[in-house]
Structure formats: C-alpha cells, structure tokens
Design a protein around this motif. Structure first.
Motif, PDB file in Angstrom:
ATOM      1  N   VAL A  29       0.508  -0.612   0.327  1.00 57.58           N
ATOM      2  CA  VAL A  29      -0.422   0.185  -0.198  1.00 57.58           C
ATOM      3  C   VAL A  29       0.917   1.535   0.377  1.00 57.58           C
ATOM      4  O   VAL A  29       1.653   1.193   0.640  1.00 57.58           O
ATOM      5  CB  VAL A  29      -1.041   0.381   1.101  1.00 57.58           C
ATOM      6  CG1 VAL A  29      -1.669   1.260   1.442  1.00 57.58           C
ATOM      7  CG2 VAL A  29      -2.242  -1.171   1.374  1.00 57.58           C
ATOM      8  N   TRP A  30       0.488   2.350  -1.062  1.00 57.17           N
ATOM      9  CA  TRP A  30       0.975   3.004  -0.865  1.00 57.17           C
ATOM     10  C   TRP A  30       0.516   4.275  -1.065  1.00 57.17           C
ATOM     11  O   TRP A  30      -0.715   4.424  -1.467  1.00 57.17           O
ATOM     12  CB  TRP A  30       1.680   2.917  -2.389  1.00 57.17           C
ATOM     13  CG  TRP A  30       3.010   2.265  -2.540  1.00 57.17           C
ATOM     14  CD1 TRP A  30       3.298   0.845  -2.656  1.00 57.17           C
ATOM     15  CD2 TRP A  30       4.455   2.862  -2.919  1.00 57.17           C
ATOM     16  NE1 TRP A  30       4.163   0.329  -3.125  1.00 57.17           N
ATOM     17  CE2 TRP A  30       5.282   1.044  -2.775  1.00 57.17           C
ATOM     18  CE3 TRP A  30       5.175   3.845  -2.445  1.00 57.17           C
ATOM     19  CZ2 TRP A  30       6.623   1.478  -3.526  1.00 57.17           C
ATOM     20  CZ3 TRP A  30       6.572   4.035  -3.316  1.00 57.17           C
ATOM     21  CH2 TRP A  30       8.048   2.841  -3.252  1.00 57.17           C
ATOM     22  N   VAL A  31       0.772   5.439  -0.729  1.00 57.47           N
ATOM     23  CA  VAL A  31      -0.168   6.855  -1.188  1.00 57.47           C
ATOM     24  C   VAL A  31       1.208   7.679  -1.526  1.00 57.47           C
ATOM     25  O   VAL A  31       2.369   7.434  -1.846  1.00 57.47           O
ATOM     26  CB  VAL A  31      -0.092   7.551   0.482  1.00 57.47           C
ATOM     27  CG1 VAL A  31      -1.432   6.723   0.864  1.00 57.47           C
ATOM     28  CG2 VAL A  31       0.868   8.127   1.015  1.00 57.47           C
ATOM     29  N   TYR A  32       0.193   8.696  -2.900  1.00 61.96           N
ATOM     30  CA  TYR A  32       1.218   9.824  -3.943  1.00 61.96           C
ATOM     31  C   TYR A  32       0.996  10.971  -3.846  1.00 61.96           C
ATOM     32  O   TYR A  32      -0.682  11.164  -3.135  1.00 61.96           O
ATOM     33  CB  TYR A  32       1.516   8.805  -4.997  1.00 61.96           C
ATOM     34  CG  TYR A  32       0.812   8.564  -5.239  1.00 61.96           C
ATOM     35  CD1 TYR A  32      -0.086   9.208  -6.474  1.00 61.96           C
ATOM     36  CD2 TYR A  32      -0.415   7.707  -5.252  1.00 61.96           C
ATOM     37  CE1 TYR A  32      -1.337   8.750  -7.869  1.00 61.96           C
ATOM     38  CE2 TYR A  32      -1.615   6.840  -6.207  1.00 61.96           C
ATOM     39  CZ  TYR A  32      -1.902   7.335  -7.697  1.00 61.96           C
ATOM     40  OH  TYR A  32      -2.721   7.079  -8.242  1.00 61.96           O
ATOM     41  N   GLY A  33       1.506  11.330  -3.967  1.00 59.42           N
ATOM     42  CA  GLY A  33       0.988  12.933  -4.504  1.00 59.42           C
ATOM     43  C   GLY A  33       0.513  14.192  -3.816  1.00 59.42           C
ATOM     44  O   GLY A  33       1.224  14.254  -2.515  1.00 59.42           O
ATOM     45  N   ASP A  34      -0.312  14.406  -3.940  1.00 59.02           N
ATOM     46  CA  ASP A  34      -0.847  15.867  -2.705  1.00 59.02           C
ATOM     47  C   ASP A  34      -0.059  15.266  -1.432  1.00 59.02           C
ATOM     48  O   ASP A  34       0.743  15.788  -0.388  1.00 59.02           O
ATOM     49  CB  ASP A  34      -1.846  16.306  -2.488  1.00 59.02           C
ATOM     50  CG  ASP A  34      -2.157  17.421  -3.699  1.00 59.02           C
ATOM     51  OD1 ASP A  34      -1.529  17.418  -4.313  1.00 59.02           O
ATOM     52  OD2 ASP A  34      -3.931  17.875  -4.050  1.00 59.02           O
ATOM     53  N   VAL A  35      -1.275  14.110  -0.670  1.00 60.57           N
ATOM     54  CA  VAL A  35      -0.708  13.544   0.555  1.00 60.57           C
ATOM     55  C   VAL A  35       0.870  13.668   1.086  1.00 60.57           C
ATOM     56  O   VAL A  35       0.977  13.647   2.020  1.00 60.57           O
ATOM     57  CB  VAL A  35      -1.801  12.569   0.928  1.00 60.57           C
ATOM     58  CG1 VAL A  35      -0.992  11.346   0.527  1.00 60.57           C
ATOM     59  CG2 VAL A  35      -1.795  12.452   2.639  1.00 60.57           C
ATOM     60  N   ALA A  36       1.662  12.660   0.249  1.00 62.36           N
ATOM     61  CA  ALA A  36       2.687  12.650   0.409  1.00 62.36           C
ATOM     62  C   ALA A  36       4.226  13.999   0.899  1.00 62.36           C
ATOM     63  O   ALA A  36       5.396  13.833   1.055  1.00 62.36           O
ATOM     64  CB  ALA A  36       3.317  12.135  -0.411  1.00 62.36           C
ATOM     65  N   LEU A  37       2.822  15.075   0.029  1.00 62.91           N
ATOM     66  CA  LEU A  37       3.633  16.076   0.061  1.00 62.91           C
ATOM     67  C   LEU A  37       3.777  17.382   1.217  1.00 62.91           C
ATOM     68  O   LEU A  37       4.376  18.047   1.925  1.00 62.91           O
ATOM     69  CB  LEU A  37       3.895  16.715  -1.453  1.00 62.91           C
ATOM     70  CG  LEU A  37       3.690  17.034  -2.593  1.00 62.91           C
ATOM     71  CD1 LEU A  37       2.352  17.419  -3.798  1.00 62.91           C
ATOM     72  CD2 LEU A  37       5.189  16.271  -2.794  1.00 62.91           C
ATOM     73  N   GLY A  38       2.861  16.213   2.326  1.00 59.89           N
ATOM     74  CA  GLY A  38       2.819  17.469   3.744  1.00 59.89           C
ATOM     75  C   GLY A  38       1.494  18.560   3.413  1.00 59.89           C
ATOM     76  O   GLY A  38       1.065  19.545   3.781  1.00 59.89           O
TER      77      GLY A  38
END
Length: 215
Positions: A29-38
């Motif tokens: 399971v990964w997250v990416y984009g906006d949520v990864a950037l803080g």
C-alpha cells in the motif's frame, strides 16, 4: 479533504488489508501526490495498492453460484470465493460481466463520497510509474502519468510505522511534480505539459474513483 482525515483513511485501508480477507491478495500500500507532500488540506487522496495473483481456490461451485446469484463470472478465479461469500455487497464487475478485482477493492476500502483515487496494479509502484510514463509520453496521453512522488506504508504484511509518523509530521521532502518528472528523464517543456494535464484531469474527478492496471 483535511490532511489528518486523509491519513486516518489510509490507516483504515491498511487495517482492512492487514486483517483481511481481500478480494485479491494485497502486497503493498502506497500513497502518492498531495498527501505525500504534506499539503493540508488536499484536493484528493491518492492510494496505490500492489495486488498479487489469486491462487485458485479449487472451489468449483463458486463461479456458477455467483453467476446465478449476481450475474458475475470469474468468482474463485479473478477474485476470492471466500471473500465474495463474506462481502457480497462489495461485489463489482467489469463491462464484460466478470468480477473486477480493482472495483471490488474500491468498494470494500473506499467510501463513495470521499475524494479518494485508488490505483490497483500487479506491479510495484516504482515500476508502474516508469511504465505508465513511457506509455503516456508515447501516446500523448499525459493525464495518465502516475505521480512518482510516493510513500510506501505497507508491504509484505508489515506496516511502515516510522514512515507513517514522518508522513503525519510532514517530514518527507519531495520535489515538484515537474522536477520529479525531469529526474525520470522528461524534458522541462514536456514535464510542464504533463503537470497541466494531470492537474486538469484531477480537477474533473469527483468522489471515489478507481483504476486497474496490469503491467
């Protein structure tokens, strides 16, 4: 979507994957984009899951049973018969009438009204990022590029607890999307066009969405 609420949703997704059963085995399971950037708030929560092939259950009756009851083929082959019996309300199919693993996963893991996108693929995130990028550039379908700025939070049955803590605290540095694309070999002008296409596509999405991919 508030950042804390988004990360709480990710935790709930990982809980569900960890506890099972799932329509297909989930390896990562990964997250990416906006949520990864803080960012806070975020426009959409992007989640990526790597699925494994389903081992045939040997349940010869499942396919016929669910084709009669739900009009769906492939139960016991493309998705788990055990899961289908436990969660018949989450059964979903494709346009050809076969059980669709990615849609079943989305039905189980995502509330319909929350701005969440789920990517489901048999390949790991990093591999699919490169594959999708090549394909999108070749076809000029820039909106299909997968944002390479991802964070793995679950893999091979283990939670990345420290990584999640850093993610919650905004301690994971990432470049801009155009910068990340340039690091993958995209020239500056094309990277700018890709960013515009990806952002425009995301702006048009509403509620929960899902995409299944095979590499």
């Amino acid at each position: 979507m508030e950042r804390e609420a988004a990360l709480d949703r990710v935790e709930a997704i990982i809980d569900a994957v960890d506890e099972g059963p799932m329509p297909v085995p989930v390896r990562e399971v990964w997250v990416y984009g906006d949520v990864a950037l803080g960012l806070d708030p975020i426009d959409r929560l992007d989640v990526y899951v790597t699925k494994d092939l389903l081992m045939r259950s040997g349940d010869a009756d499942a396919a016929a049973e669910f084709e009669r009851s739900h009009g769906l083929k492939g139960v016991g082959k493309s998705i788990s018969a055990e899961w289908a019996r436990a969660h018949p309300e989450h059964l979903r199919g494709n346009d050809n009438g076969y059980a669709a693993p990615e849609k079943c996963l989305a039905a189980q893991l995502l509330p319909e009204d929350e701005p969440i996108h789920l990517e489901v693929c048999n390949a790991p995130f990093d591999q699919n990022v490169k594959q999708r990028l090549r394909g999108a550039l070749d076809r000029g379908a820039y909106e299909q590029v997968l944002d390479p700025r991802g964070v793995q939070l679950y893999g091979e049955g283990q939670r990345a607890t420290e990584t999640m803590a850093k993610l919650r605290n905004g301690e994971l540095p990432f470049p801009t999307l155009s910068g990340a694309l340039e690091m993958l070999g995209v020239d500056e002008a094309t990277a700018g066009e890709v960013v515009d296409a990806v952002e425009s596509y995301r702006d048009r999405q509403e509620g929960s969405t899902v995409r299944g991919d095979v590499v």
